[in-house]
Design a protein around this motif. Structure first.
Motif, short mmCIF file in Angstrom:
data_model
loop_
_atom_site.label_atom_id
_atom_site.label_comp_id
_atom_site.label_asym_id
_atom_site.label_seq_id
_atom_site.Cartn_x
_atom_site.Cartn_y
_atom_site.Cartn_z
N ASP A 219 -8.39 65.09 56.83
CA ASP A 219 -9.29 66.25 56.75
C ASP A 219 -10.74 65.87 56.45
OD1 ASP A 219 -7.03 67.92 57.05
OD2 ASP A 219 -6.67 67.86 54.89
N LEU A 220 -11.05 64.59 56.32
CA LEU A 220 -12.43 64.21 56.04
C LEU A 220 -13.26 64.13 57.32
CD1 LEU A 220 -12.06 61.40 53.36
CD2 LEU A 220 -12.53 63.82 53.03
N TYR A 221 -12.63 63.77 58.42
CA TYR A 221 -13.36 63.60 59.67
C TYR A 221 -12.64 64.35 60.78
CZ TYR A 221 -15.12 59.67 56.93
OH TYR A 221 -15.65 58.90 55.93
N THR A 222 -13.39 64.76 61.78
CA THR A 222 -12.79 65.36 62.97
C THR A 222 -13.09 64.46 64.16
OG1 THR A 222 -14.78 66.67 63.39
CG2 THR A 222 -13.03 67.70 62.11
N GLU A 223 -12.15 64.38 65.06
CA GLU A 223 -12.36 63.56 66.24
C GLU A 223 -13.20 64.31 67.25
OE1 GLU A 223 -8.82 62.06 67.92
OE2 GLU A 223 -8.17 61.00 66.12
N PRO A 224 -14.05 63.63 67.98
CA PRO A 224 -14.87 64.32 69.00
C PRO A 224 -14.00 64.89 70.10
CG PRO A 224 -15.04 61.92 69.21
CD PRO A 224 -14.32 62.18 67.92
#
Length: 328
Positions: free
Chosen positions: A318-323
């Motif tokens: 939940d810290l990063y989202t994939e492009p």
């Protein structure tokens, strides 16, 4: 205001939930069960509940560093909130938010932050989304008197005024930013600053009166929902406890007589008396209500005790989202 007996009793229930929850959290942090510290809303319950209960279930709200009470005022159950403070996996943010950065999207609570004033633009963005989508939702931004001098507030108020956004900016003026008296760093009346942005400014002088806060906030919410734009509401209140639990400041910055006088105006005690005097409830009924709330807090602690800590494997989830279009 013409409020039903059920609504009046719910106001008292939610104020009691905040008080007993924060009292228990204060005890738990001092015993080392909650990591770090917590900032309680003890003494400010009328301001929190009066404002939150002026909103509809689908409306948005953002808090600040003193914000366990805001989700409770909006209707959050206590168990997942307490679990979040302790850092358990069953917390509203999976144990990753803690006391200073929790959110409960289920009741429209978009989050809070220890960075002074930082949630105000988020509430304003939520108001913009409401206008673009035409969903009729209102956004309420809570901030303290310390944040009243932050530039992000005025940037947000300017945009909200230009675009007639459905936002209510609510200043919780508890008269101290940590240990700094508001009158030593804030010029003039905070509510009067609204005029510079073409919006109404309202000052609730008695923020210990839950109905006075509710009436002022409800008028601002109704105005926003009609499409007439934002309002700045300043509520004068007082925190009974220290800035944060366990904090020991080097100087006695608050006059003992001042604090004692404010504690005589305990919002929960005052509203209890009012409910009895106007015949809304008996003393026995209100005693029963208090017992129910205490059990809710006990159950929340028990729920927290039974809950596991997050597995280390989810640390970065939940810290990063994939492009968009990224390989799976």
């Amino acid at each position: 205001m013409d409020l039903s007996p059920e609504t009046l009793l719910e106001m008292q229930r939610r104020m009691l939930r905040i008080r007993r929850f924060d009292e228990r959290a204060s005890l738990m942090v001092k015993r080392g069960y909650i990591p770090g510290t917590v900032h309680t809303s003890i003494g400010q319950e009328a301001q929190v509940v009066g404002a939150c209960m002026a909103l509809e279930d689908g409306d948005y709200m953002t808090g600040n560093h003193r914000s366990h009470g805001h989700p409770i005022g909006k209707g959050s159950p206590l168990g997942p909130l307490m679990a979040e403070l302790v850092g358990k996996a069953t917390g509203v943010c999976g144990g990753k938010g803690g006391s200073l950065h929790l959110a409960d999207f289920a009741v429209g609570s978009l989050g809070e932050s220890g960075i002074v004033g930082s949630s105000i633009p988020i509430a304003t963005g939520a108001g913009l989304s409401s206008k673009v989508l035409g969903n009729g939702r209102v956004s309420l931004a809570f901030f303290g008197d310390g944040a009243a001098n932050q530039g992000c507030l005025y940037e947000a108020m300017n945009l909200a005024g230009v675009w007639d956004l459905p936002v209510v900016f609510l200043c919780e003026n508890n008269q101290y930013a940590l240990s700094t008296p508001a009158h030593t760093v804030t010029s003039g009346v905070i509510a009067e600053r609204a005029a510079g942005f073409g919006m109404p400014g309202v000052r609730v002088e008695d923020g210990q009166d839950v109905l006075a806060v509710h009436e002022a906030t409800a008028a601002a919410v109704d105005r926003a929902r009609r499409g007439d734009g934002p309002t700045l509401v300043e509520v004068v209140t007082y925190r009974f406890n220290e800035h944060s639990e366990g904090l020991r400041l080097g100087t006695d910055y608050r006059d003992k007589g001042e604090r004692a006088a404010w504690m005589e105006r305990d919002p929960i005690v005052l509203f209890r008396q009012r409910l009895i005097e106007q015949g809304t409830a008996t003393a026995e009924q209100l005693d029963g209500l208090e017992a129910e709330v205490l059990k809710e807090v006990d159950d929340a602690v028990e729920f927290t005790d039974r809950s596991p800590y997050p597995d280390p494997s989810v640390a970065f989830k939940d810290l990063y989202t994939e492009p968009i279009g990224a390989l799976s």
